[in-house]
Design an enzyme around this catalytic site. Structure first.
Site, PDB file in Angstrom:
ATOM      1  N   ILE A  41       0.841  -1.211   0.000  1.00 57.83           N
ATOM      2  CA  ILE A  41       0.000   0.000   0.000  1.00 57.83           C
ATOM      3  C   ILE A  41       0.870   1.252   0.000  1.00 57.83           C
ATOM      4  O   ILE A  41       0.591   2.222  -0.709  1.00 57.83           O
ATOM      5  CB  ILE A  41      -0.988  -0.004   1.197  1.00 57.83           C
ATOM      6  CG1 ILE A  41      -1.921  -1.219   1.112  1.00 57.83           C
ATOM      7  CG2 ILE A  41      -1.800   1.297   1.229  1.00 57.83           C
ATOM      8  CD1 ILE A  41      -2.912  -1.346   2.247  1.00 57.83           C
TER       9      ILE A  41
ATOM     10  N   TYR B  45      -2.019  -9.660  16.595  1.00 58.20           N
ATOM     11  CA  TYR B  45      -2.045  -8.586  15.593  1.00 58.20           C
ATOM     12  C   TYR B  45      -3.254  -7.679  15.830  1.00 58.20           C
ATOM     13  O   TYR B  45      -3.137  -6.449  15.879  1.00 58.20           O
ATOM     14  CB  TYR B  45      -2.093  -9.208  14.197  1.00 58.20           C
ATOM     15  CG  TYR B  45      -2.104  -8.224  13.062  1.00 58.20           C
ATOM     16  CD1 TYR B  45      -1.059  -7.332  12.882  1.00 58.20           C
ATOM     17  CD2 TYR B  45      -3.151  -8.211  12.141  1.00 58.20           C
ATOM     18  CE1 TYR B  45      -1.059  -6.435  11.822  1.00 58.20           C
ATOM     19  CE2 TYR B  45      -3.155  -7.324  11.078  1.00 58.20           C
ATOM     20  CZ  TYR B  45      -2.117  -6.437  10.921  1.00 58.20           C
ATOM     21  OH  TYR B  45      -2.119  -5.559   9.868  1.00 58.20           O
TER      22      TYR B  45
END
Ligand code: UDP
Length: 327
Positions: A12, A149
């Site tokens: 990204i 996470y």
């Protein structure tokens, strides 16, 4: 305007670098190249307004120096990908917790507006029909590394939000829902590039679990332009904003679609989660975004459907690698 993008050599981050440069901004991309790659930035090599710095977001002195010179910070650097998180839980935690704190504190210290990239993983096992930004999180045990996470990203959001509110420095949190596109690697688990690579090599397509779990894949070309627009929108400050696509599919249907679109001879195989990711792994059955907040704030409306997204990966792989063509 000068932007610092942490994780600028990542999937990204490199597309955001392209986008900001195309809009006439200066970009400094900071990346430790742990999962990012210089090849993602080769198109910007001779661009005077672009600079790459190899370094770690845990290096407080380096982060402080770069942020001090910036007008905006996009914090995308993170340990990403299920394999990475499960294989290196401690390293991932340090990067995702302390790294974010380092970047956010530097941005606040120098009063530089900042964006913190978060993830749909923060919703955990909440499989509501259209997850809204204020919805509850449903997690498994914190001692299952899968959830570390999600837990770390939830804390990142909190750090960003509290710092933003207390300092008054503009801050936006973006929650990415399964963003996909060219340059994304399947090496760390991401399913679409994995299936595309497997199909192009005519190797077995590895569906994990039953394949009935569903995801909604978003195009990086829809998501990236939304990022600077959110940074220019005061009504977005101190908010978390979902960004993703709208076409939901099961992983089985995704596998079929990739085989069909590539003309592959691959078989579709099924593997237990535990065999794929290790003991105690839990998957989310569904994750579908409600993107109406982004629509209200900046007119966000994803336009790329799943076939377009898959085609963009297939084209990219065929143009960059000597992959066998379908026969
Ligand atoms: N998945 C799969 N085969 C693979 C890689 C992933 O079936 O080779 C599945 C995975 O178990 C999950 C879905 O695809 O159900 C999306 O996985 P990914 O890691 O891309 O994203 P996330 O789990 O974070 O949504």
């Amino acid at each position: 305007m000068k932007a610092v993008i942490t994780g600028g050599a990542g999937f990204i981050g490199s597309h955001l670098s392209d986008h900001l440069i195309a809009q006439g901004h200066e970009v400094v991309a900071l990346d430790d190249l742990s999962t990012g790659s210089l090849s993602n930035l080769s198109q910007l090599r001779d661009t005077p307004a672009f600079r790459f710095v190899q370094g770690d977001i845990l290096d407080e002195e380096l982060v402080d120096r770069l942020v001090a010179e910036a007008d905006t910070v996009y914090h995308l650097a993170a340990a990403v990908g299920v394999y990475n998180i499960v294989d290196k839980p401690l390293r991932s935690l340090r990067t995702n917790l302390h790294g974010t704190e380092t970047v956010v504190e530097a941005a606040v210290r120098h009063r530089v507006p900042f964006m913190v990239a978060s993830t749909s993983e923060v919703y955990g096992k909440n499989d509501a029909d259209g997850l809204k930004e204020d919805d509850d999180r449903i997690y498994g045990s914190p001692i299952k590394s899968r959830w570390s996470y999600a837990a770390a990203k939830g804390l990142d959001e909190l750090v960003a939000h509290v710092h933003g509110r207390e300092s008054g420095v503009p801050c936006v949190i973006t929650r990415f829902f399964n963003v996909v596109g060219p340059r994304q690697t399947g090496q760390y688990g991401m399913v679409v590039p994995r299936f595309v690579d497997q199909a192009l090599k005519h190797e077995p397509i590895t569906v994990y679990g039953t394949g009935t779990q569903r995801r909604c894949f978003g195009s990086v070309f829809d998501v990236v332009p939304a990022m600077p627009r959110l940074m220019e929108t005061p009504a977005a400050y101190n908010r978390a904003v979902n960004l993703g696509g709208h076409e939901e599919v099961s992983i089985k249907v995704l596998a079929d679609r990739v085989v069909e679109m590539t003309g592959s001879r691959s078989d579709i195989t099924y593997t237990d989660y535990e065999e794929a990711y290790g003991e105690g792994y839990e998957d989310m059955q569904r994750r579908y975004p409600d993107t109406s907040l982004a629509a209200r704030l900046i007119g966000y409306e994803p336009t790329r459907d799943l076939s377009t997204i898959i085609a963009s990966l297939v084209d990219h792989r065929r143009s960059t690698e000597a992959v066998p063509q379908p026969v």
